[in-house]
Design a protein around this motif. Structure first.
Motif, PDB file in Angstrom:
ATOM      1  N   GLN A  40       0.827  -1.207   0.000  1.00  0.00           N
ATOM      2  CA  GLN A  40       0.000   0.000   0.000  1.00  0.00           C
ATOM      3  C   GLN A  40       0.861   1.257   0.000  1.00  0.00           C
ATOM      4  O   GLN A  40       0.622   2.197  -0.768  1.00  0.00           O
ATOM      5  CB  GLN A  40      -0.915  -0.012   1.215  1.00  0.00           C
ATOM      6  CG  GLN A  40      -1.782   1.245   1.353  1.00  0.00           C
ATOM      7  CD  GLN A  40      -2.600   1.228   2.630  1.00  0.00           C
ATOM      8  OE1 GLN A  40      -2.910   0.166   3.173  1.00  0.00           O
ATOM      9  NE2 GLN A  40      -2.944   2.414   3.123  1.00  0.00           N
ATOM     10  N   LEU A  41       1.887   1.283   0.861  1.00  0.00           N
ATOM     11  CA  LEU A  41       2.753   2.456   0.935  1.00  0.00           C
ATOM     12  C   LEU A  41       3.568   2.627  -0.335  1.00  0.00           C
ATOM     13  O   LEU A  41       3.780   3.749  -0.803  1.00  0.00           O
ATOM     14  CB  LEU A  41       3.676   2.345   2.151  1.00  0.00           C
ATOM     15  CG  LEU A  41       3.002   2.554   3.511  1.00  0.00           C
ATOM     16  CD1 LEU A  41       3.949   2.163   4.639  1.00  0.00           C
ATOM     17  CD2 LEU A  41       2.571   4.012   3.672  1.00  0.00           C
ATOM     18  N   ALA A  42       4.038   1.530  -0.901  1.00  0.00           N
ATOM     19  CA  ALA A  42       4.798   1.604  -2.144  1.00  0.00           C
ATOM     20  C   ALA A  42       3.955   2.225  -3.248  1.00  0.00           C
ATOM     21  O   ALA A  42       4.429   3.063  -4.029  1.00  0.00           O
ATOM     22  CB  ALA A  42       5.285   0.217  -2.548  1.00  0.00           C
ATOM     23  N   GLU A  43       2.666   1.830  -3.288  1.00  0.00           N
ATOM     24  CA  GLU A  43       1.769   2.396  -4.302  1.00  0.00           C
ATOM     25  C   GLU A  43       1.530   3.883  -4.044  1.00  0.00           C
ATOM     26  O   GLU A  43       1.557   4.700  -4.974  1.00  0.00           O
ATOM     27  CB  GLU A  43       0.439   1.644  -4.291  1.00  0.00           C
ATOM     28  CG  GLU A  43      -0.528   2.101  -5.372  1.00  0.00           C
ATOM     29  CD  GLU A  43      -1.802   1.283  -5.410  1.00  0.00           C
ATOM     30  OE1 GLU A  43      -2.711   1.662  -6.180  1.00  0.00           O
ATOM     31  OE2 GLU A  43      -1.893   0.282  -4.674  1.00  0.00           O
ATOM     32  N   GLU A  44       1.306   4.238  -2.783  1.00  0.00           N
ATOM     33  CA  GLU A  44       1.085   5.650  -2.439  1.00  0.00           C
ATOM     34  C   GLU A  44       2.264   6.522  -2.830  1.00  0.00           C
ATOM     35  O   GLU A  44       2.104   7.650  -3.301  1.00  0.00           O
ATOM     36  CB  GLU A  44       0.841   5.787  -0.937  1.00  0.00           C
ATOM     37  CG  GLU A  44      -0.517   5.346  -0.462  1.00  0.00           C
ATOM     38  CD  GLU A  44      -0.656   5.540   1.041  1.00  0.00           C
ATOM     39  OE1 GLU A  44       0.033   6.424   1.598  1.00  0.00           O
ATOM     40  OE2 GLU A  44      -1.458   4.805   1.659  1.00  0.00           O
ATOM     41  N   LEU A  45       3.474   5.998  -2.590  1.00  0.00           N
ATOM     42  CA  LEU A  45       4.693   6.776  -2.825  1.00  0.00           C
ATOM     43  C   LEU A  45       5.211   6.636  -4.247  1.00  0.00           C
ATOM     44  O   LEU A  45       6.175   7.312  -4.623  1.00  0.00           O
ATOM     45  CB  LEU A  45       5.774   6.353  -1.824  1.00  0.00           C
ATOM     46  CG  LEU A  45       5.426   6.560  -0.349  1.00  0.00           C
ATOM     47  CD1 LEU A  45       6.506   5.957   0.539  1.00  0.00           C
ATOM     48  CD2 LEU A  45       5.240   8.041  -0.034  1.00  0.00           C
ATOM     49  N   THR A  50      11.587  -3.017  -4.198  1.00  0.00           N
ATOM     50  CA  THR A  50      12.992  -2.954  -3.782  1.00  0.00           C
ATOM     51  C   THR A  50      13.333  -1.634  -3.100  1.00  0.00           C
ATOM     52  O   THR A  50      13.918  -1.632  -2.004  1.00  0.00           O
ATOM     53  CB  THR A  50      13.927  -3.211  -4.978  1.00  0.00           C
ATOM     54  OG1 THR A  50      13.671  -4.527  -5.494  1.00  0.00           O
ATOM     55  CG2 THR A  50      15.387  -3.109  -4.555  1.00  0.00           C
ATOM     56  N   PRO A  51      12.978  -0.474  -3.695  1.00  0.00           N
ATOM     57  CA  PRO A  51      13.227   0.794  -2.977  1.00  0.00           C
ATOM     58  C   PRO A  51      12.528   0.864  -1.632  1.00  0.00           C
ATOM     59  O   PRO A  51      13.072   1.403  -0.666  1.00  0.00           O
ATOM     60  CB  PRO A  51      12.684   1.863  -3.945  1.00  0.00           C
ATOM     61  CG  PRO A  51      12.735   1.224  -5.283  1.00  0.00           C
ATOM     62  CD  PRO A  51      12.454  -0.231  -5.043  1.00  0.00           C
ATOM     63  N   MET A  52      11.313   0.310  -1.549  1.00  0.00           N
ATOM     64  CA  MET A  52      10.588   0.324  -0.284  1.00  0.00           C
ATOM     65  C   MET A  52      11.337  -0.485   0.771  1.00  0.00           C
ATOM     66  O   MET A  52      11.491  -0.055   1.922  1.00  0.00           O
ATOM     67  CB  MET A  52       9.180  -0.236  -0.484  1.00  0.00           C
ATOM     68  CG  MET A  52       8.365  -0.383   0.794  1.00  0.00           C
ATOM     69  SD  MET A  52       8.092   1.191   1.653  1.00  0.00           S
ATOM     70  CE  MET A  52       7.074   2.044   0.459  1.00  0.00           C
ATOM     71  N   GLU A  54      14.536  -1.146   0.848  1.00  0.00           N
ATOM     72  CA  GLU A  54      15.766  -0.417   1.190  1.00  0.00           C
ATOM     73  C   GLU A  54      15.455   0.691   2.187  1.00  0.00           C
ATOM     74  O   GLU A  54      16.197   0.908   3.160  1.00  0.00           O
ATOM     75  CB  GLU A  54      16.406   0.168  -0.071  1.00  0.00           C
ATOM     76  CG  GLU A  54      17.025  -0.864  -0.998  1.00  0.00           C
ATOM     77  CD  GLU A  54      17.586  -0.240  -2.259  1.00  0.00           C
ATOM     78  OE1 GLU A  54      17.679   1.011  -2.327  1.00  0.00           O
ATOM     79  OE2 GLU A  54      17.919  -0.991  -3.184  1.00  0.00           O
ATOM     80  N   ALA A  55      14.346   1.390   1.956  1.00  0.00           N
ATOM     81  CA  ALA A  55      13.947   2.469   2.871  1.00  0.00           C
ATOM     82  C   ALA A  55      13.649   1.917   4.258  1.00  0.00           C
ATOM     83  O   ALA A  55      14.056   2.495   5.278  1.00  0.00           O
ATOM     84  CB  ALA A  55      12.724   3.201   2.313  1.00  0.00           C
ATOM     85  N   LEU A  56      12.967   0.792   4.315  1.00  0.00           N
ATOM     86  CA  LEU A  56      12.609   0.201   5.607  1.00  0.00           C
ATOM     87  C   LEU A  56      13.840  -0.293   6.361  1.00  0.00           C
ATOM     88  O   LEU A  56      13.885  -0.212   7.593  1.00  0.00           O
ATOM     89  CB  LEU A  56      11.606  -0.935   5.408  1.00  0.00           C
ATOM     90  CG  LEU A  56      10.199  -0.485   4.987  1.00  0.00           C
ATOM     91  CD1 LEU A  56       9.333  -1.692   4.644  1.00  0.00           C
ATOM     92  CD2 LEU A  56       9.540   0.359   6.067  1.00  0.00           C
ATOM     93  N   LYS A  57      14.845  -0.762   5.642  1.00  0.00           N
ATOM     94  CA  LYS A  57      16.089  -1.170   6.310  1.00  0.00           C
ATOM     95  C   LYS A  57      16.744   0.021   6.988  1.00  0.00           C
ATOM     96  O   LYS A  57      17.242  -0.070   8.115  1.00  0.00           O
ATOM     97  CB  LYS A  57      17.048  -1.790   5.296  1.00  0.00           C
ATOM     98  CG  LYS A  57      16.682  -3.202   4.871  1.00  0.00           C
ATOM     99  CD  LYS A  57      17.695  -3.744   3.866  1.00  0.00           C
ATOM    100  CE  LYS A  57      17.307  -5.142   3.394  1.00  0.00           C
ATOM    101  NZ  LYS A  57      18.256  -5.659   2.376  1.00  0.00           N
TER     102      LYS A  57
END
Length: 218
Positions: A40-45, A50-52, A54-57
């Motif tokens: 859901q957040l990946a779609e919103e942003l 993969t970028p999502m 990386e961001a969460l790490k």
């Protein structure tokens, strides 16, 4: 004029996802202990998986999210008791950053500090709460950047992220945000005047006053 909807970060899609999620987590727009819905957040942003990830790490390193095997990723809880440890470190590191910033003669940095000071001096206290909070965060990060020490900057940004979450938890019982932000005016002037000792004392007073206000909140 509204300050900004986010503290933007230049760079890759992962960088931008990180900045957007960091702001939401700091301002408790993603509630403490709530699950992070990656798709859901990946779609919103507008970013891929993969970028999502990386961001969460990076956010996990910042202690803003925590991942559990087979359970998923969650926003970390806000622990008021951590204020002791955070304030102890800020009392040492914030004056160092202020002194370093006062010694920084870089014209671009000084222009950014001047612009920030002008914005605070012309502050409309009727700005919405989110814009005021983001202006406070921006001011702190700008001073950390001006300190010209990436290790110091990274540490202080992480501490400021955590204390901002505590602030947001009790913000309705705190003095008006605009009053808190205006305390930065004298600090920015001391930095621009290259008065490192005054800047260090002002930021020490600011951190102490802020901690006391947090502790007095019901």
């Amino acid at each position: 004029m509204e300050f900004s909807s986010t503290i933007t970060e230049q760079g890759s899609m992962a960088d931008r996802a990180y900045a957007a999620l960091r702001d939401r987590l700091m301002l408790l727009e993603i509630a403490p202990t709530h699950p992070i819905h990656e798709p859901q957040l990946a779609e919103e942003l507008g970013v891929g998986r993969t970028p999502m990830r990386e961001a969460l790490k990076r956010l996990e390193t910042d202690h803003l999210v925590v991942s559990y095997p087979r359970r998923g990723t969650f926003a970390t809880a806000v622990d008021f008791h951590e204020l002791n440890y955070i304030s102890e470190m800020r009392q040492v590191l914030e004056p160092l950053a202020a002194r370093n910033a006062a010694a920084n003669k870089d014209p671009e940095i000084r222009a950014q500090l001047t612009s920030c000071l002008e914005r605070i001096d012309a502050l409309d206290p009727q700005l919405d709460q989110r814009s005021l909070l983001l202006l406070d965060i921006h001011t702190h990060r700008l001073i950390y950047k001006a300190a010209a020490n990436k290790h110091l900057e990274e540490t202080l940004v992480r501490l400021d992220n955590l204390v901002t979450r505590i602030w947001c938890l009790v913000i309705d019982q705190m003095p008006p945000i605009a009053e808190h932000i205006k305390e930065h005016s004298a600090l920015l002037r001391a930095i621009l005047d290259a008065d490192g000792e005054l800047a260090a004392q002002l930021v020490t007073d600011h951190v102490t006053h802020f901690e006391q206000a947090l502790r007095s909140a019901p």
